[in-house]
Design a protein around this motif. Structure first.
Motif, PDB file in Angstrom:
ATOM      1  N   ALA A  45       0.865  -1.144  -0.126  1.00 60.39           N
ATOM      2  CA  ALA A  45       0.061   0.058  -0.112  1.00 60.39           C
ATOM      3  C   ALA A  45       0.775   1.183  -0.126  1.00 60.39           C
ATOM      4  N   GLY A  46       2.149   1.045   0.068  1.00 56.29           N
ATOM      5  CA  GLY A  46       3.070   2.250   0.045  1.00 56.29           C
ATOM      6  C   GLY A  46       2.809   3.365  -1.151  1.00 56.29           C
ATOM      7  N   GLY A  47       2.736   4.437  -0.729  1.00 56.62           N
ATOM      8  CA  GLY A  47       2.472   5.481  -1.993  1.00 56.62           C
ATOM      9  C   GLY A  47       0.911   6.000  -1.708  1.00 56.62           C
ATOM     10  N   GLY A  48       0.136   4.931  -1.589  1.00 60.51           N
ATOM     11  CA  GLY A  48      -1.346   5.286  -1.062  1.00 60.51           C
ATOM     12  C   GLY A  48      -2.162   5.645  -2.559  1.00 60.51           C
ATOM     13  N   LEU A  49      -1.718   5.476  -3.678  1.00 58.28           N
ATOM     14  CA  LEU A  49      -2.603   5.765  -4.880  1.00 58.28           C
ATOM     15  C   LEU A  49      -3.796   4.729  -4.793  1.00 58.28           C
ATOM     16  N   GLU A  50      -3.859   3.560  -4.745  1.00 57.86           N
ATOM     17  CA  GLU A  50      -4.847   2.691  -4.595  1.00 57.86           C
ATOM     18  C   GLU A  50      -5.659   2.947  -3.553  1.00 57.86           C
ATOM     19  N   LEU A  51      -5.120   3.112  -2.571  1.00 62.41           N
ATOM     20  CA  LEU A  51      -5.967   3.461  -1.097  1.00 62.41           C
ATOM     21  C   LEU A  51      -6.806   4.507  -1.313  1.00 62.41           C
ATOM     22  N   LYS A  52      -6.259   5.696  -1.935  1.00 62.11           N
ATOM     23  CA  LYS A  52      -6.909   6.938  -2.296  1.00 62.11           C
ATOM     24  C   LYS A  52      -8.105   6.632  -3.275  1.00 62.11           C
ATOM     25  N   ALA A  53      -7.860   5.808  -4.253  1.00 60.41           N
ATOM     26  CA  ALA A  53      -9.066   5.538  -5.175  1.00 60.41           C
ATOM     27  C   ALA A  53     -10.111   4.809  -4.702  1.00 60.41           C
ATOM     28  N   PHE A  54      -9.729   3.494  -3.878  1.00 59.41           N
ATOM     29  CA  PHE A  54     -10.684   2.800  -3.275  1.00 59.41           C
ATOM     30  C   PHE A  54     -11.519   3.708  -2.132  1.00 59.41           C
ATOM     31  N   ALA A  55     -10.708   4.581  -1.424  1.00 63.14           N
ATOM     32  CA  ALA A  55     -11.443   5.188  -0.403  1.00 63.14           C
ATOM     33  C   ALA A  55     -12.327   6.376  -0.917  1.00 63.14           C
ATOM     34  N   GLU A  56     -11.937   6.968  -2.078  1.00 68.70           N
ATOM     35  CA  GLU A  56     -12.919   8.000  -2.791  1.00 68.70           C
ATOM     36  C   GLU A  56     -14.177   7.384  -3.409  1.00 68.70           C
ATOM     37  N   ALA A  57     -13.954   6.187  -3.892  1.00 70.47           N
ATOM     38  CA  ALA A  57     -15.224   5.522  -4.451  1.00 70.47           C
ATOM     39  C   ALA A  57     -16.094   4.688  -3.569  1.00 70.47           C
ATOM     40  N   ARG A  58     -15.724   4.360  -2.247  1.00 71.27           N
ATOM     41  CA  ARG A  58     -16.555   3.616  -1.338  1.00 71.27           C
ATOM     42  C   ARG A  58     -16.202   4.092  -0.128  1.00 71.27           C
ATOM     43  N   PRO A  59     -17.091   5.137   0.218  1.00 71.58           N
ATOM     44  CA  PRO A  59     -16.837   5.936   1.497  1.00 71.58           C
ATOM     45  C   PRO A  59     -17.141   5.045   2.849  1.00 71.58           C
ATOM     46  N   GLY A  60     -17.829   4.130   2.704  1.00 72.11           N
ATOM     47  CA  GLY A  60     -17.901   3.163   3.942  1.00 72.11           C
ATOM     48  C   GLY A  60     -17.125   2.172   4.133  1.00 72.11           C
ATOM     49  N   TRP A  61     -16.014   1.794   3.352  1.00 73.72           N
ATOM     50  CA  TRP A  61     -15.030   0.951   3.564  1.00 73.72           C
ATOM     51  C   TRP A  61     -13.968   1.294   4.367  1.00 73.72           C
ATOM     52  N   SER A  62     -13.295   0.484   5.141  1.00 76.93           N
ATOM     53  CA  SER A  62     -12.022   0.891   5.886  1.00 76.93           C
ATOM     54  C   SER A  62     -10.755   0.005   5.450  1.00 76.93           C
ATOM     55  N   PHE A  63      -9.762   0.313   5.586  1.00 73.16           N
ATOM     56  CA  PHE A  63      -8.578  -0.386   5.035  1.00 73.16           C
ATOM     57  C   PHE A  63      -7.297  -0.468   6.003  1.00 73.16           C
ATOM     58  N   ASP A  64      -6.669  -1.593   5.826  1.00 69.70           N
ATOM     59  CA  ASP A  64      -5.546  -1.936   6.437  1.00 69.70           C
ATOM     60  C   ASP A  64      -4.286  -1.911   5.268  1.00 69.70           C
ATOM     61  N   GLY A  65      -3.491  -1.016   5.325  1.00 71.30           N
ATOM     62  CA  GLY A  65      -2.515  -1.091   4.209  1.00 71.30           C
ATOM     63  C   GLY A  65      -1.140  -1.309   4.889  1.00 71.30           C
ATOM     64  N   ILE A  66      -0.290  -2.511   3.936  1.00 71.88           N
ATOM     65  CA  ILE A  66       0.883  -3.001   4.460  1.00 71.88           C
ATOM     66  C   ILE A  66       1.748  -2.679   3.483  1.00 71.88           C
ATOM     67  N   ASP A  67       3.069  -2.289   3.872  1.00 70.94           N
ATOM     68  CA  ASP A  67       3.868  -2.065   2.990  1.00 70.94           C
ATOM     69  C   ASP A  67       5.461  -1.818   3.677  1.00 70.94           C
ATOM     70  N   PRO A  68       6.361  -2.836   3.195  1.00 65.03           N
ATOM     71  CA  PRO A  68       7.866  -2.663   3.963  1.00 65.03           C
ATOM     72  C   PRO A  68       8.506  -1.413   4.178  1.00 65.03           C
ATOM     73  N   SER A  69       8.340  -0.166   3.281  1.00 70.38           N
ATOM     74  CA  SER A  69       9.000   0.851   3.091  1.00 70.38           C
ATOM     75  C   SER A  69       8.274   1.868   3.991  1.00 70.38           C
ATOM     76  N   ALA A  70       9.204   2.582   4.927  1.00 73.10           N
ATOM     77  CA  ALA A  70       8.816   3.412   5.819  1.00 73.10           C
ATOM     78  C   ALA A  70       8.539   4.851   4.955  1.00 73.10           C
ATOM     79  N   ASP A  71       9.528   5.051   3.892  1.00 72.28           N
ATOM     80  CA  ASP A  71       9.533   6.226   3.146  1.00 72.28           C
ATOM     81  C   ASP A  71       8.172   6.170   2.343  1.00 72.28           C
ATOM     82  N   MET A  72       7.701   5.143   1.905  1.00 71.80           N
ATOM     83  CA  MET A  72       6.478   5.053   1.179  1.00 71.80           C
ATOM     84  C   MET A  72       5.313   5.217   2.048  1.00 71.80           C
TER      85      MET A  72
END
Length: 225
Positions: free
Chosen positions: A51-78
């Protein structure tokens, strides 16, 4: 597993990379959202691996305002970049640094992993898929998309060259193009589409179907048994 592929200066260019390199990038997000929504309730909980970078999280969240998300990524910077990207939806997004074993146990209503699996070594693919599967509710959808093309020669070398050419249309220096081809060939873990589907089935997913094919990229929909 090796160090995260995105860190330091490479993070700064990330937001521009996928839309240029991945055919139909925005539509891939839209299709993924639609496929997940077929079985995910309006208040569903979605696991996002890579989920690093957040581009798909942003797209999903904008399209489905009732969903919640847990995003996993190994990069602290991302993940820091993802925090900025999803800031308007921060109340519905939890980010975790690490690999799939760092993810909450769920159970989740759906899961995705976009443009991530080609960074996962072949010998870790099945274990990763099983870890995703065990975090999903029975019947939950899983969407996965990444680089996948035939691995026999000369097809493999040809597809690597095509992939590089598509992602770098303005680069004409033969040395730079060769360096890029070498990096793709040696740093990524690319499997043939048939092997991808076999691993999904072995991990416990059923009804595996191809929904996206964009040049050197493929995407599948599958369901947790």
């Amino acid at each position: 597993m090796d160090a995260p592929p995105f860190s330091g200066q490479s993070v700064n260019a990330y937001a521009d990379g996928p839309p240029r390199q991945v055919p139909g990038f925005a539509d891939l997000h839209r299709m993924t959202t639609m496929l997940l929504a077929e079985r995910t309730p309006s208040n569903g909980r979605v696991l996002v691996l890579g989920a690093g970078g957040g581009l798909e999280l942003k797209a999903f969240a904008e399209a489905r305002p009732g969903w919640s998300f847990d995003g996993i990524d190994p990069s602290a910077d991302m993940l820091r970049l993802a925090e900025q990207t999803v800031r308007p939806h921060a109340a519905r997004v939890r980010l975790h640094q690490g690999y799939i074993d760092s993810a909450p146990t769920g159970p989740f209503d759906a899961a995705t992993s976009l443009l991530t699996f080609h960074f996962i070594p072949r010998d870790e693919r099945l274990a990763t898929l099983k870890q995703i599967h065990r975090r999903l509710k029975p019947g939950a959808p899983f969407v996965v998309a990444h680089i996948s093309f035939p691995q026999g020669e000369p097809e493999r070398s040809l597809w690597i060259a095509r992939h590089v050419a598509f992602g770098s249309p303005d680069v004409t220096d033969p040395a730079r193009l060769e360096n890029s081809r070498h990096a793709i060939a040696t740093r990524l873990s690319i499997l043939a589409p048939q092997e991808e589907e076999a691993l999904l089935a072995e991990a416990g997913f059923s009804n595996v179907s191809l929904f996206y094919a964009g040049f050197s990229f493929r995407g599948w929909l599958a369901y947790a048994n």
